[in-house]
Scaffold this active site. Structure first.
Site, short mmCIF file in Angstrom:
data_model
loop_
_atom_site.label_atom_id
_atom_site.label_comp_id
_atom_site.label_asym_id
_atom_site.label_seq_id
_atom_site.Cartn_x
_atom_site.Cartn_y
_atom_site.Cartn_z
N GLY A 15 0.98 2.62 5.22
CA GLY A 15 1.37 3.75 4.37
C GLY A 15 0.44 4.93 4.59
O GLY A 15 -0.78 4.75 4.61
N ARG A 29 -13.28 15.27 16.99
CA ARG A 29 -14.40 16.20 17.22
C ARG A 29 -15.71 15.45 17.48
O ARG A 29 -16.54 15.92 18.25
CB ARG A 29 -14.50 17.18 16.05
N ARG A 76 4.78 0.73 9.95
CA ARG A 76 4.36 -0.65 9.69
C ARG A 76 5.03 -1.48 10.80
O ARG A 76 6.24 -1.68 10.76
CB ARG A 76 4.84 -1.11 8.32
N ASP A 107 -5.11 -2.84 4.49
CA ASP A 107 -5.43 -4.22 4.87
C ASP A 107 -4.52 -4.78 5.95
O ASP A 107 -4.96 -5.54 6.81
CB ASP A 107 -5.50 -5.14 3.64
N GLY A 108 -3.24 -4.38 5.95
CA GLY A 108 -2.32 -4.85 6.99
C GLY A 108 -2.81 -4.42 8.37
O GLY A 108 -2.79 -5.19 9.34
N THR A 130 -5.75 4.51 2.49
CA THR A 130 -4.66 4.09 1.63
C THR A 130 -4.89 4.69 0.24
O THR A 130 -6.05 4.79 -0.19
CB THR A 130 -4.55 2.55 1.51
N ASP A 132 -4.20 3.18 -2.38
CA ASP A 132 -4.32 2.07 -3.35
C ASP A 132 -5.75 1.74 -3.76
O ASP A 132 -5.97 1.12 -4.79
CB ASP A 132 -3.67 0.80 -2.78
N ASP A 134 -7.60 -0.52 -2.52
CA ASP A 134 -7.62 -1.98 -2.67
C ASP A 134 -8.35 -2.70 -1.54
O ASP A 134 -8.03 -3.84 -1.22
CB ASP A 134 -6.17 -2.51 -2.77
N ARG A 167 8.36 11.43 -28.13
CA ARG A 167 8.86 10.29 -27.35
C ARG A 167 7.71 9.44 -26.78
O ARG A 167 6.58 9.91 -26.63
CB ARG A 167 9.69 10.80 -26.17
N GLY A 175 0.21 1.36 -6.20
CA GLY A 175 -1.04 0.61 -6.13
C GLY A 175 -0.82 -0.80 -5.62
O GLY A 175 -1.77 -1.57 -5.53
N ARG A 176 0.41 -1.12 -5.34
CA ARG A 176 0.77 -2.48 -4.89
C ARG A 176 0.19 -3.51 -5.85
O ARG A 176 0.54 -3.47 -7.02
CB ARG A 176 0.28 -2.70 -3.45
N GLU A 192 -2.15 6.01 -23.70
CA GLU A 192 -2.37 5.13 -24.86
C GLU A 192 -2.55 3.69 -24.40
O GLU A 192 -3.32 2.92 -24.97
CB GLU A 192 -1.18 5.19 -25.82
N HIS A 258 6.81 8.21 -4.30
CA HIS A 258 6.08 8.67 -3.11
C HIS A 258 5.45 10.05 -3.24
O HIS A 258 4.71 10.45 -2.34
CB HIS A 258 6.99 8.61 -1.88
O1 F6P Z 1 -0.01 0.96 0.22
C1 F6P Z 1 0.42 2.23 -0.17
C2 F6P Z 1 1.72 2.15 -0.93
O2 F6P Z 1 2.11 3.46 -1.29
C3 F6P Z 1 1.73 1.23 -2.15
O3 F6P Z 1 1.12 1.81 -3.27
C4 F6P Z 1 3.19 0.96 -2.31
O4 F6P Z 1 3.40 -0.28 -2.95
C5 F6P Z 1 3.69 0.91 -0.90
O5 F6P Z 1 2.73 1.61 -0.10
C6 F6P Z 1 5.04 1.54 -0.66
O6 F6P Z 1 5.38 1.33 0.67
P1 F6P Z 1 6.57 2.09 1.40
O7 F6P Z 1 6.14 3.53 1.60
O8 F6P Z 1 6.70 1.37 2.69
O9 F6P Z 1 7.76 2.03 0.52
#
Ligand code: F6P
Length: 328
Positions: A15, A29, A76, A107-108, A130, A132, A134, A167, A175-176, A192, A258
């Protein structure tokens, strides 16, 4: 200095995240600075398999530090998961005489890079890119700070309309499996409640907490829901559940999606990407390999890919306490 390295390839994979362009620019550079050739590899690990290469000089990365996305594009790659795919990639690196790689991704990407290194003993340095946040071995990943700011800005706007109509809004963030974006943006936007994968608040506690909020005089509420949260209902089911169980609540759902991945990188992300990019080239020239360069306590550091991938999320649970106290 490892004089055997004369040509470095750079790619972005997985991503995309804001600041990837700044990282590529720094790598290109730094290569020029050390008189090392730099080759841009388009479409990540897939482009590596297909030989989608282009030489990059210092001027070819002008005017990109401020741009979101990645001009090298990202993908990917399923094919890179196969031995055959990786063999093709290795063949392309050899025929282009590329001696080492900088891979920018999550990580992938590091998993793929690590396997590739084991199979072909090919020098690779990874940079955490990323939204995330993570990845272990770094306090921050490139793009995370920008994504936080995007989320907070969006929730500020939602708050205006939530307040006008009394509302309750459920706002889903990315954030996966990690709650970093939800927790930090939630505190920053004054949410909240914050629902994250690392802590299961449970349906009942959520209802109780919302009741208390109403009794304490709150007229509108924002709940930030991480996409990977464990409450066991998707965000639309959760909205319905709240409306059915708490009379007088009008609930709306916003999935930010996105937009969190786009936009100009924040200054923090630009500086982080620049520091990491320069350090990646330094590391390769110093003979390091199969590592990720990150930042810990504002110092550049490196960890083996295996450490970066170690699973358990490094979320600061103290932040949950802060969120609880400040949303009283
Ligand atoms: O890892 C980044 C991320 O945006 C995650 O937060 C989300 O779950 C995933 O990629 C969405 O992936 P894609 O863009 O392939 O739908």
């Amino acid at each position: 200095m490892n004089t055997a390295i004369k040509k470095i390839g750079v790619l972005t994979s997985g991503g995309d995240s804001p600041g990837m362009n700044a990282a590529i620019r720094a790598v290109v550079r730094a290569c020029a600075y050390h008189s090392v050739e730099c080759i841009g590899i388009y479409r990540g690990l897939q482009g590596l398999i297909e030989g989608d290469f282009k030489a990059l000089g210092p001027r070819s990365v002008k005017n990109i530090i401020n741009r979101g996305g990645t001009f090298l594009k990202s993908a990917r790659s399923q094919e890179f998961m196969s031995k055959e795919g990786r063999q093709k990639a290795y063949g392309n690196l050899r025929s282009e005489a590329i001696d080492a790689l900088v891979v920018i991704g999550g990580d992938g990407t590091f998993k793929g890079a690590s396997v590739f290194n084991e199979e072909f003993n090919f020098p690779i340095i990874g940079l955490p890119g990323t939204i995330d946040n993570d990845i272990n071995g770094t306090d921050y990943t490139i793009g995370y700070d920008t994504a936080l700011n995007t989320v907070v800005e969006a929730i500020d706007k939602i708050r205006d309309t939530a307040n006008s109509h009394n509302r309750l809004f459920l706002v889903e963030v990315m954030g996966r499996d990690a709650g970093d974006i939800a927790l930090n943006a939630g505190i920053g936007a004054g949410a909240e409640e914050i629902l994250i994968p690392e802590e299961d608040l449970g349906h009942h506690r959520l209802l109780e907490s919302l009741k208390r909020s109403k009794q304490s005089g709150k007229t509108s509420s924002i709940i930030v829901v991480s996409e990977g949260d464990q409450i066991g209902k998707n965000i639309f089911e959760l909205a319905q559940y709240i409306e059915e169980n708490l009379k007088g609540y009008e609930v709306r759902v916003t999935v930010l999606g996105h937009i969190q991945r786009g936009g100009a990188p924040s200054c923090y992300d630009r500086v982080l990407a620049s520091r990491l990019g320069v350090s990646a080239v330094d590391a390769l020239l110093a003979g390091e390999r199969n590592k990720m360069i990150g930042i810990l306590h504002n110092k550049i550091t490196s960890v083996p890919f295996s450490e970066a991938l170690k699973g358990a999320n490094k979320l600061d649970m103290e932040l949950l306490r802060v969120a609880d106290i400040t949303s009283i």
